[in-house]
Design an enzyme around this catalytic site. Structure first.
Site, PDB file in Angstrom:
ATOM      1  N   SER A   1      18.756 -12.055  -1.755  1.00  0.00           N
ATOM      2  CA  SER A   1      18.825 -11.206  -2.594  1.00  0.00           C
ATOM      3  C   SER A   1      16.728 -10.992  -2.042  1.00  0.00           C
ATOM      4  O   SER A   1      16.280 -11.601  -1.755  1.00  0.00           O
ATOM      5  CB  SER A   1      18.061 -11.480  -4.300  1.00  0.00           C
ATOM      6  OG  SER A   1      19.681 -11.803  -4.530  1.00  0.00           O
TER       7      SER A   1
ATOM      8  N   HIS B   1      19.774 -11.673 -12.248  1.00  0.00           N
ATOM      9  CA  HIS B   1      20.593 -12.766 -11.489  1.00  0.00           C
ATOM     10  C   HIS B   1      19.345 -14.135 -12.514  1.00  0.00           C
ATOM     11  O   HIS B   1      21.533 -14.894 -12.945  1.00  0.00           O
ATOM     12  CB  HIS B   1      19.768 -13.249 -10.083  1.00  0.00           C
ATOM     13  CG  HIS B   1      20.758 -12.305  -8.859  1.00  0.00           C
ATOM     14  ND1 HIS B   1      21.670 -12.000  -9.001  1.00  0.00           N
ATOM     15  CD2 HIS B   1      19.774 -11.493  -8.220  1.00  0.00           C
ATOM     16  CE1 HIS B   1      22.561 -11.350  -8.362  1.00  0.00           C
ATOM     17  NE2 HIS B   1      21.132 -10.484  -7.940  1.00  0.00           N
TER      18      HIS B   1
END
Length: 434
Positions: A292, A361
């Site tokens: 990410s 997340h």
């Protein structure tokens, strides 16, 4: 007014300005009792709205926001009744009185073919005016409330997208990719290769429009950089063999496609369902992780270094030098301090201040697993985070506990490797750690 000067819906045959016509149709739509006649008026309103210019659309949206509010007298009476007697019937009456007629009007607008897409576009259009026109927040809130019901998990469908998917849908992937630009059809074909997967959510009202999609790479070990994931593999058999050997699924791009659905959560359902799909297809997979971006890191660090009070302020001239990431000598000097600073940025308290990708997340139950040096040296990666990327690990056995800890008290579950980065931080005062 004589009967022959009215339409079947009770509207005048005179020709008002287009925006006034739209307002008349909106009022008429709310007053219509029959479903068939209401659908006809909704179709006509949809047609008129599609022809309005930008100024007239703005005018109409303000009209929706400022009119069609709850009846104050009825709401006050219902409130007083509920305060005197909080029985279920009184509570239901209060809820009905508080429900703005505007929401029913929006439901009826949705009866027209293409109505759902038009309302999503309406909310997207409102976004640019919300800061300067607070009254539009009422309309925005009503649309969001309705979308939360219409786009709940029970109504959306997960589909795998591959090279056989209709081109019209694949074109949307190229257009909507928000993390790593898809540079044409050859690049897209690589992302749909046998050792890659792409999944998207769709809604019956928008059959050819993905709501959100995720791109996955099937690899061995924990991927730490983007170039290998985006590299072109021309041999499909080799790609199939790679998929068969893979022990890790890397979620490297998640893109929301409909700005008008901002605030409607799809990503948490998407990741969890895709994990189940991948486990069924590839039982050998042991790890499910993201690779990410850290989009807020540079904007957080820059001002801290610029004011000169931070012990790491000496890094700033080096970070501002052009192309330092391509010079191994320069980049190696920056590696340790930047990884440490990024770990601090991602774990600072309170957790509401953390990076938006991290919040997503971690809120879904992932663990902050690894901070990767120069994982993305593309211009956007350098601009956002000095090229740093992060792995968030989704471990089936700990997802729920991690999620609960984050929601309950902001606990950021992290790996020993991240703890090691934090332990290297120089001693400094509490004020400097903010």
């Amino acid at each position: 007014m004589t009967p022959n000067t009215q339409t079947s819906s009770g509207l005048s045959n005179s020709k008002p300005a287009p925006v006034d016509r739209a307002k008349d149709l909106a009022a008429a739509l709310l007053s219509e009792g029959g479903e068939a006649s209401g659908a006809q008026v909704a179709r006509e309103l949809h047609h008129v709205l599609s022809a309005l210019d930008a100024d007239d659309r703005h005018n109409f949206l303000r009209y929706l926001a400022t009119e069609f509010r709850p009846d104050r007298t009825a709401l006050r009476a219902a409130s007083e009744r509920y305060l005197a007697d909080d029985a279920a019937e009184a509570a239901a009456a209060l809820a009905r009185a508080a429900d703005p007629p505007r929401q029913e009007l929006l439901r009826r607008i949705n009866m027209a073919p293409g109505g759902t897409g038009a309302l999503i576009a309406m909310r997207s259009e409102i976004a640019s005016w919300l800061r300067g026109e607070p009254e539009l927040k009422l309309l925005d809130a009503d649309l969001k409330h309705l979308f939360a019901s219409w786009f709940n998990r029970g109504f959306i469908e997960l589909r795998r997208l591959d090279w056989q998917t209709p081109a019209a849908v694949l074109e949307k992937l190229i257009a909507y990719e928000a993390v790593h630009e898809i540079k044409g059809w050859d690049d897209l074909r690589r992302r749909l290769a046998p050792d890659r997967r792409c999944f998207a959510f769709f809604h019956p009202a928008l059959p050819g429009e993905p709501l959100i999609f995720v791109e996955v790479a099937l690899v061995q070990g924990l991927a730490t950089a983007m170039p290998p994931l985006l590299a072109r593999e021309t041999d499909e058999e080799a790609a199939r063999a790679q998929a068969a050997r893979a022990d890790t699924a890397i979620f490297y791009s998640i893109s929301n496609c409909q700005d008008g659905l901002r605030g409607i959560s799809f990503g948490n359902f998407l990741i969890k369902q895709v994990v189940e799909e991948l486990k069924a297809e590839f039982p050998q997979l042991k790890r499910f992780s993201t690779l990410s971006p850290v989009p807020g890191f540079r904007s957080w660090l820059g001002p801290r270094l610029a004011n000169g009070s931070d012990p790491d302020a000496a890094l700033l001239p080096q970070l501002e030098s052009c192309g330092w990431w391509n010079d191994p000598t320069q980049s190696e000097k920056l590696r340790a301090p930047l990884l440490r600073l990024c770990a601090r940025y991602l774990t600072r308290q309170p957790s509401i201040r953390i990076d938006p990708v991290a919040r997503f997340h971690l809120g879904n139950g992932a663990r902050l697993e690894r901070v990767n040096w120069l994982g993305n040296n593309a211009p956007r990666g350098i601009q956002e985070s000095f090229g740093i990327m992060v792995n968030y690990l989704y471990d089936h056995d700990s997802i729920e506990n991690n999620h609960e800890a984050f929601v309950r008290d902001g606990t950021i579950v992290r790996s020993p490797e991240v703890d090691t980065l934090l332990e290297t931080e120089p001693m400094r005062g509490a004020a400097e750690r903010r």
